[in-house]
Scaffold this motif. Structure first.
Motif, PDB file in Angstrom:
ATOM      1  N   PHE A 182      22.830  37.788  41.669  1.00 37.16           N
ATOM      2  CA  PHE A 182      24.085  38.532  41.625  1.00 37.16           C
ATOM      3  C   PHE A 182      23.837  39.994  41.266  1.00 37.16           C
ATOM      4  O   PHE A 182      24.456  40.898  41.829  1.00 37.16           O
ATOM      5  CB  PHE A 182      25.058  37.912  40.617  1.00 37.16           C
ATOM      6  N   ILE A 183      22.930  40.244  40.345  1.00 34.06           N
ATOM      7  CA  ILE A 183      22.624  41.617  39.933  1.00 34.06           C
ATOM      8  C   ILE A 183      22.014  42.398  41.090  1.00 34.06           C
ATOM      9  O   ILE A 183      22.408  43.541  41.367  1.00 34.06           O
ATOM     10  CB  ILE A 183      21.692  41.610  38.704  1.00 34.06           C
ATOM     11  N   ILE A 184      21.062  41.792  41.782  1.00 38.63           N
ATOM     12  CA  ILE A 184      20.390  42.470  42.891  1.00 38.63           C
ATOM     13  C   ILE A 184      21.369  42.740  44.034  1.00 38.63           C
ATOM     14  O   ILE A 184      21.461  43.865  44.537  1.00 38.63           O
ATOM     15  CB  ILE A 184      19.180  41.644  43.373  1.00 38.63           C
ATOM     16  N   ILE A 185      22.103  41.728  44.443  1.00 37.61           N
ATOM     17  CA  ILE A 185      23.046  41.910  45.551  1.00 37.61           C
ATOM     18  C   ILE A 185      24.177  42.852  45.150  1.00 37.61           C
ATOM     19  O   ILE A 185      24.603  43.697  45.937  1.00 37.61           O
ATOM     20  CB  ILE A 185      23.574  40.554  46.050  1.00 37.61           C
ATOM     21  N   GLY A 186      24.642  42.758  43.914  1.00 36.93           N
ATOM     22  CA  GLY A 186      25.669  43.675  43.427  1.00 36.93           C
ATOM     23  C   GLY A 186      25.187  45.118  43.462  1.00 36.93           C
ATOM     24  O   GLY A 186      25.930  46.022  43.868  1.00 36.93           O
ATOM     25  N   GLY A 187      23.947  45.347  43.058  1.00 36.83           N
ATOM     26  CA  GLY A 187      23.377  46.695  43.104  1.00 36.83           C
ATOM     27  C   GLY A 187      23.300  47.222  44.524  1.00 36.83           C
ATOM     28  O   GLY A 187      23.631  48.386  44.788  1.00 36.83           O
ATOM     29  N   ILE A 188      22.870  46.369  45.443  1.00 38.10           N
ATOM     30  CA  ILE A 188      22.780  46.768  46.853  1.00 38.10           C
ATOM     31  C   ILE A 188      24.167  47.112  47.396  1.00 38.10           C
ATOM     32  O   ILE A 188      24.341  48.121  48.093  1.00 38.10           O
ATOM     33  CB  ILE A 188      22.109  45.660  47.688  1.00 38.10           C
ATOM     34  N   VAL A 218      39.385  40.117  43.209  1.00 37.50           N
ATOM     35  CA  VAL A 218      40.081  38.914  43.648  1.00 37.50           C
ATOM     36  C   VAL A 218      39.275  37.645  43.371  1.00 37.50           C
ATOM     37  O   VAL A 218      39.568  36.592  43.927  1.00 37.50           O
ATOM     38  CB  VAL A 218      40.451  38.993  45.155  1.00 37.50           C
ATOM     39  N   GLN A 219      38.289  37.744  42.513  1.00 34.83           N
ATOM     40  CA  GLN A 219      37.451  36.592  42.162  1.00 34.83           C
ATOM     41  C   GLN A 219      38.198  35.722  41.155  1.00 34.83           C
ATOM     42  O   GLN A 219      38.633  36.205  40.111  1.00 34.83           O
ATOM     43  CB  GLN A 219      36.131  37.088  41.562  1.00 34.83           C
ATOM     44  N   SER A 220      38.355  34.453  41.441  1.00 42.87           N
ATOM     45  CA  SER A 220      39.039  33.559  40.513  1.00 42.87           C
ATOM     46  C   SER A 220      38.091  33.171  39.371  1.00 42.87           C
ATOM     47  O   SER A 220      36.869  33.192  39.521  1.00 42.87           O
ATOM     48  CB  SER A 220      39.517  32.294  41.228  1.00 42.87           C
ATOM     49  N   GLN A 221      38.665  32.829  38.253  1.00 39.37           N
ATOM     50  CA  GLN A 221      37.873  32.420  37.091  1.00 39.37           C
ATOM     51  C   GLN A 221      37.077  31.156  37.406  1.00 39.37           C
ATOM     52  O   GLN A 221      35.925  31.025  37.013  1.00 39.37           O
ATOM     53  CB  GLN A 221      38.781  32.191  35.873  1.00 39.37           C
ATOM     54  N   GLN A 222      37.681  30.235  38.142  1.00 33.30           N
ATOM     55  CA  GLN A 222      36.998  28.998  38.514  1.00 33.30           C
ATOM     56  C   GLN A 222      35.785  29.293  39.399  1.00 33.30           C
ATOM     57  O   GLN A 222      34.703  28.743  39.185  1.00 33.30           O
ATOM     58  CB  GLN A 222      37.968  28.072  39.246  1.00 33.30           C
ATOM     59  N   TRP A 241      24.673  34.025  51.192  1.00 33.15           N
ATOM     60  CA  TRP A 241      25.984  34.387  51.728  1.00 33.15           C
ATOM     61  C   TRP A 241      27.086  34.108  50.717  1.00 33.15           C
ATOM     62  O   TRP A 241      28.053  34.866  50.614  1.00 33.15           O
ATOM     63  CB  TRP A 241      26.267  33.662  53.047  1.00 33.15           C
ATOM     64  N   GLN A 242      26.972  33.024  49.971  1.00 37.26           N
ATOM     65  CA  GLN A 242      27.969  32.713  48.945  1.00 37.26           C
ATOM     66  C   GLN A 242      27.960  33.773  47.846  1.00 37.26           C
ATOM     67  O   GLN A 242      29.013  34.186  47.358  1.00 37.26           O
ATOM     68  CB  GLN A 242      27.705  31.318  48.351  1.00 37.26           C
ATOM     69  N   VAL A 243      26.766  34.223  47.470  1.00 36.43           N
ATOM     70  CA  VAL A 243      26.658  35.267  46.454  1.00 36.43           C
ATOM     71  C   VAL A 243      27.263  36.572  46.973  1.00 36.43           C
ATOM     72  O   VAL A 243      27.989  37.255  46.246  1.00 36.43           O
ATOM     73  CB  VAL A 243      25.189  35.460  46.015  1.00 36.43           C
ATOM     74  N   ILE A 244      26.986  36.917  48.226  1.00 36.03           N
ATOM     75  CA  ILE A 244      27.555  38.138  48.809  1.00 36.03           C
ATOM     76  C   ILE A 244      29.080  38.066  48.795  1.00 36.03           C
ATOM     77  O   ILE A 244      29.764  39.022  48.409  1.00 36.03           O
ATOM     78  CB  ILE A 244      27.017  38.365  50.235  1.00 36.03           C
ATOM     79  N   LYS A 245      29.630  36.930  49.203  1.00 33.27           N
ATOM     80  CA  LYS A 245      31.082  36.760  49.196  1.00 33.27           C
ATOM     81  C   LYS A 245      31.635  36.885  47.781  1.00 33.27           C
ATOM     82  O   LYS A 245      32.668  37.519  47.567  1.00 33.27           O
ATOM     83  CB  LYS A 245      31.465  35.417  49.807  1.00 33.27           C
ATOM     84  N   SER A 246      30.949  36.295  46.817  1.00 29.19           N
ATOM     85  CA  SER A 246      31.409  36.358  45.435  1.00 29.19           C
ATOM     86  C   SER A 246      31.332  37.773  44.872  1.00 29.19           C
ATOM     87  O   SER A 246      32.233  38.210  44.154  1.00 29.19           O
ATOM     88  CB  SER A 246      30.579  35.412  44.558  1.00 29.19           C
ATOM     89  N   VAL A 247      30.261  38.493  45.202  1.00 31.66           N
ATOM     90  CA  VAL A 247      30.117  39.876  44.736  1.00 31.66           C
ATOM     91  C   VAL A 247      31.227  40.744  45.318  1.00 31.66           C
ATOM     92  O   VAL A 247      31.842  41.541  44.601  1.00 31.66           O
ATOM     93  CB  VAL A 247      28.718  40.426  45.089  1.00 31.66           C
ATOM     94  N   LEU A 248      31.494  40.603  46.611  1.00 35.94           N
ATOM     95  CA  LEU A 248      32.552  41.388  47.234  1.00 35.94           C
ATOM     96  C   LEU A 248      33.925  41.040  46.656  1.00 35.94           C
ATOM     97  O   LEU A 248      34.749  41.924  46.418  1.00 35.94           O
ATOM     98  CB  LEU A 248      32.539  41.191  48.752  1.00 35.94           C
ATOM     99  N   ALA A 249      34.171  39.766  46.419  1.00 41.86           N
ATOM    100  CA  ALA A 249      35.442  39.355  45.825  1.00 41.86           C
ATOM    101  C   ALA A 249      35.592  39.935  44.421  1.00 41.86           C
ATOM    102  O   ALA A 249      36.658  40.434  44.055  1.00 41.86           O
ATOM    103  CB  ALA A 249      35.536  37.829  45.787  1.00 41.86           C
ATOM    104  N   HIS A 296      34.147  32.116  39.541  1.00 38.08           N
ATOM    105  CA  HIS A 296      33.194  32.850  38.702  1.00 38.08           C
ATOM    106  C   HIS A 296      32.323  31.876  37.910  1.00 38.08           C
ATOM    107  O   HIS A 296      31.100  32.017  37.869  1.00 38.08           O
ATOM    108  CB  HIS A 296      33.957  33.781  37.763  1.00 38.08           C
ATOM    109  N   GLN A 297      32.930  30.902  37.296  1.00 32.76           N
ATOM    110  CA  GLN A 297      32.174  29.905  36.521  1.00 32.76           C
ATOM    111  C   GLN A 297      31.274  29.077  37.427  1.00 32.76           C
ATOM    112  O   GLN A 297      30.125  28.806  37.088  1.00 32.76           O
ATOM    113  CB  GLN A 297      33.135  29.008  35.748  1.00 32.76           C
ATOM    114  N   GLN A 298      31.765  28.686  38.574  1.00 33.27           N
ATOM    115  CA  GLN A 298      30.978  27.883  39.509  1.00 33.27           C
ATOM    116  C   GLN A 298      29.770  28.665  40.016  1.00 33.27           C
ATOM    117  O   GLN A 298      28.672  28.111  40.139  1.00 33.27           O
ATOM    118  CB  GLN A 298      31.850  27.445  40.673  1.00 33.27           C
TER     119      GLN A 298
END
Length: 65
Positions: free
Chosen positions: A40-46, A22-26, A9-17, A28-30
């Motif tokens: 991230f690649i798989i969920i981003g592709g989906i 609207v993804q912050s640099q902090q 779920w955290q990855v999905i939220k990050s991919v959508l952001a 992104h690094q975390q």
């Protein structure tokens, strides 16, 4: 909710952001310190495939009217 599903779920939220810019640099690094890049690649592709399907459906509906 177990640890794995929370991570997904955290990855999905990050991919959508990131998709909407609207993804912050902090954040992104975390994300890349705690999760596999492959997730991230798989969920981003989906997410991109789903977005394209939705846009095609909307276009077909608009043409049909």
């Amino acid at each position: 909710m177990n640890k794995h599903s929370k991570a997904v779920w955290q990855v999905i939220k990050s991919v959508l952001a990131a998709l909407f810019g609207v993804q912050s640099q902090q954040q992104h690094q975390q994300d890349f310190q705690h999760s596999s890049p492959w997730l991230f690649i798989i969920i981003g592709g989906i997410v991109i495939v789903l977005l394209v399907i939705i846009l095609i459906a909307i276009a077909h509906q608009a043409i049909a009217i």
